[in-house]
Write an enzyme that holds these catalytic residues in place. Sequence first.
Site, PDB file in Angstrom:
ATOM      1  CG  HIS A 149      -1.610  -1.221   1.530  1.00  0.00           C
ATOM      2  ND1 HIS A 149      -1.936  -1.634   2.809  1.00  0.00           N
ATOM      3  CD2 HIS A 149      -2.094  -2.184   0.697  1.00  0.00           C
ATOM      4  CE1 HIS A 149      -2.581  -2.779   2.753  1.00  0.00           C
ATOM      5  NE2 HIS A 149      -2.689  -3.147   1.491  1.00  0.00           N
ATOM      6  CE1 TYR A 160      -0.218   2.720   9.703  1.00  0.00           C
ATOM      7  CE2 TYR A 160       0.434   0.630  10.689  1.00  0.00           C
ATOM      8  CZ  TYR A 160      -0.516   1.420  10.061  1.00  0.00           C
ATOM      9  OH  TYR A 160      -1.763   0.915   9.791  1.00  0.00           O
TER      10      TYR A 160
END
Length: 460
Positions: free
Chosen positions: A66, A129
């Site tokens: 992604h 993240y």
Amino acid sequence: MADLSVRQTEIPGLLVVDLPVHGDNRGWFKENWQQAKMTELGLPDFGPVQQNISFNDEVGVTRGIHAEPWDKFVSVATGRIFGAWVDLREGESHGRVVTVEMGPERAVFVPRGVGNAYQTLAPGTAYAYLVNDHWSPEAKARHTFVQLGDPALGIAWPIPLHEAILSDADKAHPVLAESRPALPRRTLVLGAGGQLGTALQAALPSAVALSRAEADLAKPETLEAIEWRDVDAIVNAAAYTAVDLAETPEGRREAWATNVTGVGRLVEIARRHRLPLVHVSSDYVFDGTVPEHREDEPFSPLGVYGQTKAAGDALVATWEKHYVVRTSWVVGEGKNFVATMAMLADKGVCPAVVDDQFGRLSFTEDLAAGIVHLLASGAEYGTYNLTNGGPVQSWADIAADVFELRGRSRDDVTRVSTEEYGAGRTMAPRPRHSSLSLAKIEATGHRPRDVAYRMRTLVE
């Protein structure tokens, strides 16, 4: 224990960070994100606003590939992964792959447009993240994907994908040849309808250029309509520049609305999105009592226009990532002083021109080149004077040069004082000396062209 370090990879902007992990009989501790130390080593100060954690129970969980419309700083809280990144941006590195095995001792900075994927190598793996934009349905629609097993990528997954745990959505992603490239960020030029804006469009052909009708600093709704997440830098060439009209009640309000209130809004937008802001300023922020002005000279404007530009400069300087580009006597495409003098010379007219105001011309092509240099070179943020080079001249000197280039006598230009020229006119006060020192921008490696060269190319 390794020292903190940041290293480049074969994908431009994709950085691997080695993290010191401090362990004892109780476990371990690490500084997962340390802005001051990491940015000093070359990691971008990307301004994270959201943290996400993906927990994976089993070995072989595989997620991706992604590419989202934001930057990411990825790390492992516990467990271990095999990470793979694919450049999905247009350009020479499109399709390039980098793989890294990661545990708590390592992190990766992933720039916007680079596809992110990983496979768990240990049970109970937590993948974390930081991102510099908030997730939204609109943002999700702008994601770019590519298939995990695309042979063109050649990713050697430790656990073959037919044995791995994948979502149906990840299985359905297109191969690289059929995926759409990630949308790049682009420089935004405001004031595209003006002389400098026209030159900036030529110097920055990939930029998004908006005219006053499309983005008016005095109308906040036009600024809020801009998709700022797609911008990588702002160049503000928009301003209220009617120097004499600014002295009228209506002009004063318009000048403040655009040059101060509007610029203040732009600064807050730049701060919110952490965007470098280039703001074009003027010699009118000074009273002109010294022969040459340095960047650090205190403001001393004579009239309303200069006051609004000085106030705007002060607002811009409150944002760390700023370039105030101070210029004077701008000459660009369309109606300008040089073109007017050339027209008068050809018609046989003998004009009266002021001879007690001194400075240097600034041709928009060269202004644009200097602005591009500041953005591209990574010059230290701050204020820079930027005009053409060459000797300091009066307006009458410049007019005489034009007449000479057109085959007329220099004496056909009548020299008058500012007071004589302004008799019977409503005029704002002008600085007597507008010459700007160019030493600071020249120290960055940019030397503006001499006025005489540009005059010859424009007039002959």
